[in-house]
Design an enzyme around this catalytic site. Sequence first.
Site, PDB file in Angstrom:
ATOM      1  N   LYS A  99       1.312  21.280  28.877  1.00 49.39           N
ATOM      2  CA  LYS A  99       0.842  21.938  30.090  1.00 49.39           C
ATOM      3  C   LYS A  99       1.834  22.998  30.603  1.00 49.39           C
ATOM      4  O   LYS A  99       1.420  24.078  31.020  1.00 49.39           O
ATOM      5  CB  LYS A  99       0.642  20.853  31.149  1.00 49.39           C
ATOM      6  CG  LYS A  99      -0.110  21.271  32.365  1.00 49.39           C
ATOM      7  CD  LYS A  99      -0.655  20.045  33.083  1.00 49.39           C
ATOM      8  CE  LYS A  99       0.434  19.063  33.472  1.00 49.39           C
ATOM      9  NZ  LYS A  99       0.850  19.178  34.857  1.00 49.39           N
ATOM     10  N   ARG A 158      -2.864  15.957  43.679  1.00 55.48           N
ATOM     11  CA  ARG A 158      -2.717  14.686  42.969  1.00 55.48           C
ATOM     12  C   ARG A 158      -3.742  13.662  43.436  1.00 55.48           C
ATOM     13  O   ARG A 158      -3.886  12.617  42.818  1.00 55.48           O
ATOM     14  CB  ARG A 158      -1.327  14.089  43.211  1.00 55.48           C
ATOM     15  CG  ARG A 158      -0.231  14.826  42.476  1.00 55.48           C
ATOM     16  CD  ARG A 158       1.067  14.035  42.545  1.00 55.48           C
ATOM     17  NE  ARG A 158       2.203  14.850  42.175  1.00 55.48           N
ATOM     18  CZ  ARG A 158       2.552  15.137  40.928  1.00 55.48           C
ATOM     19  NH1 ARG A 158       1.845  14.659  39.915  1.00 55.48           N
ATOM     20  NH2 ARG A 158       3.590  15.897  40.687  1.00 55.48           N
ATOM     21  N   ARG A 199       4.271   6.538  32.248  1.00 55.21           N
ATOM     22  CA  ARG A 199       3.911   7.836  32.829  1.00 55.21           C
ATOM     23  C   ARG A 199       2.452   8.175  32.560  1.00 55.21           C
ATOM     24  O   ARG A 199       1.781   8.776  33.400  1.00 55.21           O
ATOM     25  CB  ARG A 199       4.825   8.938  32.280  1.00 55.21           C
ATOM     26  CG  ARG A 199       6.253   8.805  32.801  1.00 55.21           C
ATOM     27  CD  ARG A 199       7.163   9.836  32.198  1.00 55.21           C
ATOM     28  NE  ARG A 199       6.840  11.187  32.656  1.00 55.21           N
ATOM     29  CZ  ARG A 199       7.272  12.291  32.054  1.00 55.21           C
ATOM     30  NH1 ARG A 199       8.011  12.199  30.968  1.00 55.21           N
ATOM     31  NH2 ARG A 199       6.967  13.471  32.530  1.00 55.21           N
ATOM     32  N   ARG A 202      10.331  12.277  19.308  1.00 56.34           N
ATOM     33  CA  ARG A 202      11.339  13.316  19.576  1.00 56.34           C
ATOM     34  C   ARG A 202      12.746  12.728  19.495  1.00 56.34           C
ATOM     35  O   ARG A 202      13.008  11.615  19.956  1.00 56.34           O
ATOM     36  CB  ARG A 202      11.129  13.911  20.971  1.00 56.34           C
ATOM     37  CG  ARG A 202       9.981  14.865  21.027  1.00 56.34           C
ATOM     38  CD  ARG A 202      10.127  15.841  22.170  1.00 56.34           C
ATOM     39  NE  ARG A 202      10.071  15.178  23.466  1.00 56.34           N
ATOM     40  CZ  ARG A 202       9.341  15.625  24.483  1.00 56.34           C
ATOM     41  NH1 ARG A 202       8.603  16.708  24.353  1.00 56.34           N
ATOM     42  NH2 ARG A 202       9.356  15.000  25.634  1.00 56.34           N
ATOM     43  N   ARG A 238      15.832  10.515  24.058  1.00 60.86           N
ATOM     44  CA  ARG A 238      15.958  10.597  25.525  1.00 60.86           C
ATOM     45  C   ARG A 238      15.250   9.401  26.154  1.00 60.86           C
ATOM     46  O   ARG A 238      14.239   8.940  25.647  1.00 60.86           O
ATOM     47  CB  ARG A 238      15.284  11.870  26.048  1.00 60.86           C
ATOM     48  CG  ARG A 238      16.009  13.143  25.724  1.00 60.86           C
ATOM     49  CD  ARG A 238      15.454  14.271  26.614  1.00 60.86           C
ATOM     50  NE  ARG A 238      15.996  15.552  26.195  1.00 60.86           N
ATOM     51  CZ  ARG A 238      15.361  16.418  25.405  1.00 60.86           C
ATOM     52  NH1 ARG A 238      14.149  16.161  24.962  1.00 60.86           N
ATOM     53  NH2 ARG A 238      15.920  17.558  25.067  1.00 60.86           N
TER      54      ARG A 238
END
Length: 211
Positions: free
Chosen positions: A13, A88, A166, A122, A155
Amino acid sequence: MKIVLLGAPGSGKGTQAARITAEFGIPAISTGDMLRENMRKGTELGLKAKAFMDGGNLVPDDIILEMVGERLKQPDCANGFLFDGFPRTIPQAEALEKVAALDCALLLDVPDKFIEERMTGRRVCPKCGRTYHVTNIPPKVAGICDDCGTELAQRDDDRPETVRARLRVYHDQTEPLVDFYKGRGILKVVDGRQELDVAAAEISALLRSLK
Ligand SMILES: [Zn+2]
């Protein structure tokens, strides 16, 4: 072009927002930046917001929405704007439509499984900062940075439990908004699994067709 951009963390995004704003000459508005700006300048709204934040509370909607109203009067919004991360909630969406007639709510749609693979794969070099992906952009030697030979790390944000948490928050917050904008007839959906350039071209064509 007045746009609300919807999409999960890891949907690409941010990249698409940057392309859209550059192409259409409109600002990206984030409520976080707006809050910081108001507090930095010490505006009346900024001071009110600060009092809530200093007390460890969320800034109430009416203050946020008043800031949004002020922000949209700025000259850089003459050609429109792009909201990322706002609204939101349904009450925020309802309040937003009172101050601006949106052209489009654009959903960058990516299945959770795809986002989980993209994010949890990642790896980053803690020394030089180069990024890798275990399957998409692997280092020559597994787990070792090509450039400096340092052991790669993951991370905290990319850990599976963090990514899943999330995504849950995202779905709880965003799905009602998707339905809301569908009901308004302005929801457009782009497949975010595509290459960034392909998705960007599709978004560009779609937005141009709305003009
Ligand atoms: Zn390195």
